[in-house]
Design a protein around this motif. Sequence first.
Motif, PDB file in Angstrom:
ATOM      1  N   ALA A   1      76.001 -55.081 131.917  1.00 60.09           N
ATOM      2  CA  ALA A   1      75.816 -55.548 130.750  1.00 60.09           C
ATOM      3  C   ALA A   1      76.618 -54.729 129.899  1.00 60.09           C
ATOM      4  O   ALA A   1      77.358 -55.368 128.723  1.00 60.09           O
ATOM      5  CB  ALA A   1      74.445 -55.237 130.463  1.00 60.09           C
ATOM      6  N   CYS A   2      77.206 -53.687 130.190  1.00 66.53           N
ATOM      7  CA  CYS A   2      78.085 -52.688 129.502  1.00 66.53           C
ATOM      8  C   CYS A   2      79.226 -53.465 129.629  1.00 66.53           C
ATOM      9  O   CYS A   2      80.145 -53.342 128.602  1.00 66.53           O
ATOM     10  CB  CYS A   2      77.914 -51.465 130.089  1.00 66.53           C
ATOM     11  SG  CYS A   2      76.528 -50.429 129.424  1.00 66.53           S
ATOM     12  N   ALA A   3      79.650 -53.976 130.882  1.00 66.78           N
ATOM     13  CA  ALA A   3      81.048 -54.200 131.181  1.00 66.78           C
ATOM     14  C   ALA A   3      81.242 -55.625 130.248  1.00 66.78           C
ATOM     15  O   ALA A   3      82.335 -55.802 129.689  1.00 66.78           O
ATOM     16  CB  ALA A   3      81.194 -54.699 132.580  1.00 66.78           C
ATOM     17  N   VAL A   4      80.410 -56.447 130.248  1.00 65.20           N
ATOM     18  CA  VAL A   4      80.396 -57.811 129.446  1.00 65.20           C
ATOM     19  C   VAL A   4      80.630 -57.515 127.901  1.00 65.20           C
ATOM     20  O   VAL A   4      81.077 -58.409 127.245  1.00 65.20           O
ATOM     21  CB  VAL A   4      79.417 -58.820 129.825  1.00 65.20           C
ATOM     22  CG1 VAL A   4      79.466 -58.997 131.356  1.00 65.20           C
ATOM     23  CG2 VAL A   4      78.036 -58.326 129.458  1.00 65.20           C
ATOM     24  N   SER A   5      80.263 -56.444 127.471  1.00 67.84           N
ATOM     25  CA  SER A   5      80.196 -55.945 126.051  1.00 67.84           C
ATOM     26  C   SER A   5      81.185 -55.021 125.978  1.00 67.84           C
ATOM     27  O   SER A   5      81.422 -54.537 124.653  1.00 67.84           O
ATOM     28  CB  SER A   5      78.799 -55.402 125.659  1.00 67.84           C
ATOM     29  OG  SER A   5      77.725 -56.220 125.697  1.00 67.84           O
TER      30      SER A   5
ATOM     31  N   THR B   1      75.817 -60.123 121.277  1.00 68.76           N
ATOM     32  CA  THR B   1      75.002 -61.338 121.431  1.00 68.76           C
ATOM     33  C   THR B   1      75.601 -62.004 122.882  1.00 68.76           C
ATOM     34  O   THR B   1      76.509 -62.266 122.880  1.00 68.76           O
ATOM     35  CB  THR B   1      75.005 -62.058 120.373  1.00 68.76           C
ATOM     36  OG1 THR B   1      74.561 -61.087 119.360  1.00 68.76           O
ATOM     37  CG2 THR B   1      74.072 -63.212 120.810  1.00 68.76           C
ATOM     38  N   MET B   2      74.704 -62.123 123.812  1.00 70.57           N
ATOM     39  CA  MET B   2      75.312 -62.620 124.879  1.00 70.57           C
ATOM     40  C   MET B   2      74.828 -64.159 125.114  1.00 70.57           C
ATOM     41  O   MET B   2      73.544 -64.742 124.706  1.00 70.57           O
ATOM     42  CB  MET B   2      74.746 -61.895 126.202  1.00 70.57           C
ATOM     43  CG  MET B   2      74.925 -60.389 126.158  1.00 70.57           C
ATOM     44  SD  MET B   2      74.081 -59.669 127.565  1.00 70.57           S
ATOM     45  CE  MET B   2      74.570 -57.961 126.966  1.00 70.57           C
TER      46      MET B   2
ATOM     47  N   PRO C   1      73.855 -68.202 129.873  1.00 75.18           N
ATOM     48  CA  PRO C   1      74.313 -68.036 131.401  1.00 75.18           C
ATOM     49  C   PRO C   1      74.179 -66.739 131.612  1.00 75.18           C
ATOM     50  O   PRO C   1      73.910 -66.176 132.826  1.00 75.18           O
ATOM     51  CB  PRO C   1      75.616 -68.890 131.262  1.00 75.18           C
ATOM     52  CG  PRO C   1      75.553 -69.819 130.233  1.00 75.18           C
ATOM     53  CD  PRO C   1      74.758 -69.080 129.172  1.00 75.18           C
ATOM     54  N   VAL C   2      74.715 -65.835 130.650  1.00 79.98           N
ATOM     55  CA  VAL C   2      74.986 -64.300 131.038  1.00 79.98           C
ATOM     56  C   VAL C   2      73.595 -63.809 131.022  1.00 79.98           C
ATOM     57  O   VAL C   2      73.209 -63.076 131.791  1.00 79.98           O
ATOM     58  CB  VAL C   2      75.760 -63.672 130.078  1.00 79.98           C
ATOM     59  CG1 VAL C   2      75.725 -62.022 130.044  1.00 79.98           C
ATOM     60  CG2 VAL C   2      77.185 -64.083 130.008  1.00 79.98           C
ATOM     61  N   ARG C   3      72.900 -64.027 130.183  1.00 76.29           N
ATOM     62  CA  ARG C   3      71.353 -63.615 129.731  1.00 76.29           C
ATOM     63  C   ARG C   3      70.754 -63.844 131.382  1.00 76.29           C
ATOM     64  O   ARG C   3      69.933 -62.972 131.595  1.00 76.29           O
ATOM     65  CB  ARG C   3      70.539 -64.037 128.600  1.00 76.29           C
ATOM     66  CG  ARG C   3      71.357 -63.509 127.324  1.00 76.29           C
ATOM     67  CD  ARG C   3      70.934 -64.178 126.251  1.00 76.29           C
ATOM     68  NE  ARG C   3      69.302 -64.373 125.984  1.00 76.29           N
ATOM     69  CZ  ARG C   3      68.907 -65.326 125.273  1.00 76.29           C
ATOM     70  NH1 ARG C   3      69.949 -66.083 124.452  1.00 76.29           N
ATOM     71  NH2 ARG C   3      67.508 -65.453 125.163  1.00 76.29           N
ATOM     72  N   ARG C   4      70.725 -65.235 131.723  1.00 78.46           N
ATOM     73  CA  ARG C   4      69.879 -65.529 133.121  1.00 78.46           C
ATOM     74  C   ARG C   4      70.352 -64.862 134.061  1.00 78.46           C
ATOM     75  O   ARG C   4      69.719 -64.323 134.879  1.00 78.46           O
ATOM     76  CB  ARG C   4      70.103 -66.993 132.913  1.00 78.46           C
ATOM     77  CG  ARG C   4      69.180 -67.961 132.002  1.00 78.46           C
ATOM     78  CD  ARG C   4      69.311 -69.273 132.467  1.00 78.46           C
ATOM     79  NE  ARG C   4      70.413 -69.816 132.495  1.00 78.46           N
ATOM     80  CZ  ARG C   4      70.945 -70.656 131.379  1.00 78.46           C
ATOM     81  NH1 ARG C   4      70.166 -70.877 130.232  1.00 78.46           N
ATOM     82  NH2 ARG C   4      72.280 -71.389 131.611  1.00 78.46           N
TER      83      ARG C   4
ATOM     84  N   GLU D   1      66.477 -56.066 124.066  1.00 74.62           N
ATOM     85  CA  GLU D   1      66.698 -56.421 122.602  1.00 74.62           C
ATOM     86  C   GLU D   1      67.509 -57.888 122.666  1.00 74.62           C
ATOM     87  O   GLU D   1      67.524 -58.983 121.864  1.00 74.62           O
ATOM     88  CB  GLU D   1      66.858 -55.756 121.484  1.00 74.62           C
ATOM     89  CG  GLU D   1      65.904 -54.488 121.319  1.00 74.62           C
ATOM     90  CD  GLU D   1      66.390 -53.475 120.484  1.00 74.62           C
ATOM     91  OE1 GLU D   1      67.484 -53.472 119.801  1.00 74.62           O
ATOM     92  OE2 GLU D   1      65.385 -52.618 120.077  1.00 74.62           O
ATOM     93  N   ARG D   2      68.646 -57.653 123.498  1.00 74.96           N
ATOM     94  CA  ARG D   2      69.516 -58.833 123.938  1.00 74.96           C
ATOM     95  C   ARG D   2      69.234 -59.823 124.603  1.00 74.96           C
ATOM     96  O   ARG D   2      69.491 -60.833 124.487  1.00 74.96           O
ATOM     97  CB  ARG D   2      71.107 -58.307 123.977  1.00 74.96           C
ATOM     98  CG  ARG D   2      71.478 -57.324 122.910  1.00 74.96           C
ATOM     99  CD  ARG D   2      71.876 -58.101 121.802  1.00 74.96           C
ATOM    100  NE  ARG D   2      72.582 -57.306 120.847  1.00 74.96           N
ATOM    101  CZ  ARG D   2      73.177 -57.690 119.722  1.00 74.96           C
ATOM    102  NH1 ARG D   2      72.623 -59.018 119.170  1.00 74.96           N
ATOM    103  NH2 ARG D   2      73.518 -56.991 118.742  1.00 74.96           N
TER     104      ARG D   2
END
Length: 723
Positions: free
Chosen positions: A241-245, A259-260, A263-266, A298-299
């Motif tokens: 999650a840190c990497a994609v942010s 904000t993701m 598909p990323v959240r899933r 929260e995200r």
Amino acid sequence: MIHRLERLVIRHTLRIPAPAGPAGAGEVAARQFDAALMSVGFKLSADALRTLSGLSEGTVVDTAVRTLATVRELVGDHVRHNVYFVDFPANVPDTFEFWTRCLTEALEDRKARPGIIAQLRTGVLNLLTLPSYGSYQHTYEEMLAAHDELLAAAGDRLTVLHLGEPLEAEVTALYLGLAGSSTPLGEEHLADLGVLARHCADGPQPETIPVRENRAVINAARLKAGSAPLLDTVTDVLRLACAVSDGDVSLQQPTRFRTMSRPVRRALLAGLDDVVARAPAKLADVLAHREAFKRLGERLHPHEYPRWPHAAEVFAVARGEKRAYSFDGRVEALFEAGDVTGAVELLKSAPGKLFRGLDRLLRSAAGQEERDAVVAAVEEVAPEVSGRVVLSVREYLHNRAEETGRKRVFVNRGGRAHVTDDARPAVPEDERKRLIAVLDAETARRLPSPERLLVDPDVLGVALPLSGRATAAGLGMRPRGSVSRVDGELLRFFVYWKQKQRVTDYDLSALLLDAEYDTVSWLSYTNLRAVEGEHSGDITNAPDGASEFINLRLGAVQGTYVVPQVNIYSGEQFEEAEESFFGFMLREGEQKGRPFEPRTVRMKSELRGPGRVALPLAFRRAEDGSWHAKWLHLYLKGHPAHNRVEGNQVSVANLLRGIVEREQLTVGYLTGLMANGGTDVATWDAAAVPDEPVTYIGLERPEGLHPDSVVITPENLRDLIPE
């Protein structure tokens, strides 16, 4: 993108990917390319020159343009290095004389005079308000005209560039090497891994990815390519999650999650659910990063996905709504109860934690029986511990001998350092020696056994790269703690910086200490000239880039240590500036040339760490009069503004004492174990290159080796660390 990948290969491997182009008469262009490279301290290998000569002229020219741009940046020659004093190091004035001259010129300036007089009436004068202070008073071209051409010397650096495989093969090999590294990568190399991972997402992958930060970067690339990420702990998901942010995958700094997309959240929630479903005990890992998991929840909105109930448990633990018992908490309870034997038994199920807790276990043991239990546990689980941890603990125990360890140096992942007195009781000496023998045997068992090992003696003092964060990116870099001989009469430091938004003033200084770490003298903008050397002058604003230099005559140094440092006086931090780097050159006594000559540069490193005082390395005079460099790669916190060498003498001296008196495990340690294990270890002799494949360890890849030889140089020294 292709050119970017090519630059990465050259920078990491010092190999030019084999150009794809038609055959032709490229001999003239290839020799011109070779001559241009030599002007900046590089040279084509015989094989590279021969191959390029057989390609078309256009192919050779295109390759030359791209390669020259890369190596010039690698050595710091891609920018213009001007100096305040036009003919530095000649005619540098006395500091007071120089300040007086600047004041006189200001009083003769009608615009500046009223303000200067007003300051003088108060008894305090700000040098930065003097019009001629801190800004170049001549053009770069005028500075060049003031200097003679550099005279060639046998000691000038000449780094050989070898010919590699085609670009795709080189990129794949570099990706697999970085991705499968058994030691953490530095920030620059981790960023490079991200670029390579995106390009190689559909290609070959390493068998294992031991370092979690590497896995996070690769997982981000896999996620973007539509492949399933590799996850086996809840912390793996947090790192992803840190990497994609674009945050900190080491989890040392808080990440502001973006904000993701759905598909990323899933993918993240499914990963969490799968990890916890397979091993519910891993919920305890949430406690180490509770706040980060709260913000991530929260995200991700886990309540919107009831099909993944185990993922919801992760965030329930983070919020304190569900209890999880951490492994560390159970260990701590046993320590509090005085049950060292119980703590040892529990820690055997987590061998890495057992190794990291050895010091405390030995000091807490109530008697010989408990100390024996500690040693026995280490012998039992040692094969399950990573080679990097085995070596780290071996180095630690070596420096815990009763007669040493008076100073403790703490260095975080960013290179920020501080030092304290070591007030801990000594580790029992018998057990310390027994454990060292166990760790030596375990390391020897894992080392390869090549039929013939050739070693360049100059590499023996290079410290093992147990963490990539202990080495900065750049040219000629060595891991923290490495020692290398310095041959030359003139030592010249340089710093370059270019501000991004704010007026920024970096100050290059050199602190001279005696054998007891007491200050002898220093060179800085407050002391421009001394017996030992000269400072090039203070530059206080760098919208177009600025350089400062210090010239030192090693034979005249009145002390034992020389510690160059870069102080942030005002403005942007190292990580905020558009560009900032430090390096040093070595010259013979009769060499002239410009203040900056790329082929005399021995080391150039990026300045990108935390803190406001950078300490790249230190120099020590040995009893026989020779000089050696010890690599530091450290940063001091410093003050918010106005850092000066005079203000940090004590902290620098204390830190240097702690580093100098600590002994690192080196390449020589590993080659010694290999020799004791029966490997034929011989000193490299360039006049007797063997025809058969060998394993070679040295500072640079030599010419003439059999193509099937295994070559270890600083660029891939991490491959020497056993898994």
